[in-house]
Design a protein around this motif. Sequence first.
Motif, PDB file in Angstrom:
ATOM      1  N   LEU A 185       1.516  10.600  18.994  1.00 41.87           N
ATOM      2  CA  LEU A 185       0.946   9.862  17.878  1.00 41.87           C
ATOM      3  C   LEU A 185       0.129   8.682  18.387  1.00 41.87           C
ATOM      4  O   LEU A 185       0.617   7.895  19.200  1.00 41.87           O
ATOM      5  N   SER A 186      -1.101   8.575  17.895  1.00 38.10           N
ATOM      6  CA  SER A 186      -1.912   7.391  18.162  1.00 38.10           C
ATOM      7  C   SER A 186      -1.623   6.346  17.096  1.00 38.10           C
ATOM      8  O   SER A 186      -1.256   5.218  17.402  1.00 38.10           O
ATOM      9  N   ASN A 187      -1.773   6.744  15.828  1.00 36.28           N
ATOM     10  CA  ASN A 187      -1.461   5.820  14.740  1.00 36.28           C
ATOM     11  C   ASN A 187      -1.342   6.560  13.411  1.00 36.28           C
ATOM     12  O   ASN A 187      -1.788   7.690  13.267  1.00 36.28           O
ATOM     13  N   VAL A 188      -0.715   5.863  12.466  1.00 37.81           N
ATOM     14  CA  VAL A 188      -0.569   6.329  11.090  1.00 37.81           C
ATOM     15  C   VAL A 188      -1.046   5.208  10.184  1.00 37.81           C
ATOM     16  O   VAL A 188      -0.778   4.036  10.448  1.00 37.81           O
ATOM     17  N   ASP A 189      -1.758   5.568   9.115  1.00 35.25           N
ATOM     18  CA  ASP A 189      -2.167   4.608   8.101  1.00 35.25           C
ATOM     19  C   ASP A 189      -1.759   5.180   6.754  1.00 35.25           C
ATOM     20  O   ASP A 189      -2.126   6.313   6.424  1.00 35.25           O
ATOM     21  N   ALA A 190      -0.963   4.423   6.000  1.00 38.52           N
ATOM     22  CA  ALA A 190      -0.444   4.915   4.718  1.00 38.52           C
ATOM     23  C   ALA A 190      -0.653   3.878   3.627  1.00 38.52           C
ATOM     24  O   ALA A 190      -0.582   2.676   3.876  1.00 38.52           O
ATOM     25  N   THR A 191      -0.885   4.381   2.413  1.00 39.41           N
ATOM     26  CA  THR A 191      -1.012   3.522   1.232  1.00 39.41           C
ATOM     27  C   THR A 191      -0.022   3.988   0.182  1.00 39.41           C
ATOM     28  O   THR A 191      -0.069   5.139  -0.258  1.00 39.41           O
ATOM     29  N   ILE A 192       0.865   3.078  -0.212  1.00 36.03           N
ATOM     30  CA  ILE A 192       1.834   3.341  -1.274  1.00 36.03           C
ATOM     31  C   ILE A 192       1.203   2.898  -2.586  1.00 36.03           C
ATOM     32  O   ILE A 192       0.692   1.786  -2.689  1.00 36.03           O
ATOM     33  N   VAL A 193       1.239   3.773  -3.584  1.00 38.61           N
ATOM     34  CA  VAL A 193       0.713   3.450  -4.908  1.00 38.61           C
ATOM     35  C   VAL A 193       1.901   3.350  -5.861  1.00 38.61           C
ATOM     36  O   VAL A 193       2.551   4.352  -6.157  1.00 38.61           O
ATOM     37  N   ALA A 208      -1.520   9.234   3.212  1.00 41.55           N
ATOM     38  CA  ALA A 208      -1.332   8.897   4.623  1.00 41.55           C
ATOM     39  C   ALA A 208      -2.319   9.669   5.486  1.00 41.55           C
ATOM     40  O   ALA A 208      -2.694  10.798   5.163  1.00 41.55           O
ATOM     41  N   VAL A 209      -2.684   9.044   6.591  1.00 44.12           N
ATOM     42  CA  VAL A 209      -3.537   9.664   7.594  1.00 44.12           C
ATOM     43  C   VAL A 209      -2.887   9.423   8.947  1.00 44.12           C
ATOM     44  O   VAL A 209      -2.365   8.332   9.210  1.00 44.12           O
ATOM     45  N   ALA A 210      -2.882  10.451   9.796  1.00 43.77           N
ATOM     46  CA  ALA A 210      -2.316  10.319  11.137  1.00 43.77           C
ATOM     47  C   ALA A 210      -3.323  10.793  12.162  1.00 43.77           C
ATOM     48  O   ALA A 210      -4.066  11.752  11.922  1.00 43.77           O
TER      49      ALA A 210
END
Length: 159
Positions: free
Chosen positions: A93-101, A152-154
Amino acid sequence: MKIRVGQGYDVHRLAEGEELWLGGIQLQHTHGLVGHSDADVLIHAICDAILGAANLRDIGYHFADTDPAFKGIDSKILLKQVMELVRKEGYELSNVDATIVAERPKINPHIPAMKECMAKVMEVEANDISIKATTSEKRGFVGREEGMAVHAVALLIKA
């Protein structure tokens, strides 16, 4: 070096009398998320993003909601198994970006604890996990507080 990106999305319904688990931690709230597992919508979306990046299908394929073995399971266990699957394929894994709505509760105060919890499970740095929170401005099922959603994006790297 090979770089792959995956996108994940999950939704769970809110109901009284349920526990609210997000990012591996329990939040105190009047309602909790409903699901076959602990319904941690954040972890589920992140799992789908990671699995998608590795071209390993989705969380439902690996952990079917019809399988009694996963009834009430802690989603951190699923996240750990997802990381094992992608590492077996040679990815890291390089990174994860997530948005909770979600309209409520306020998520921002809990983000550092969520990042630390998931980083430990995933065996990555907390700085590799980005979590943001927003509302839907009182629109739709999230705005009516009927449920929560996560995007989410990974990014995975294969040497």
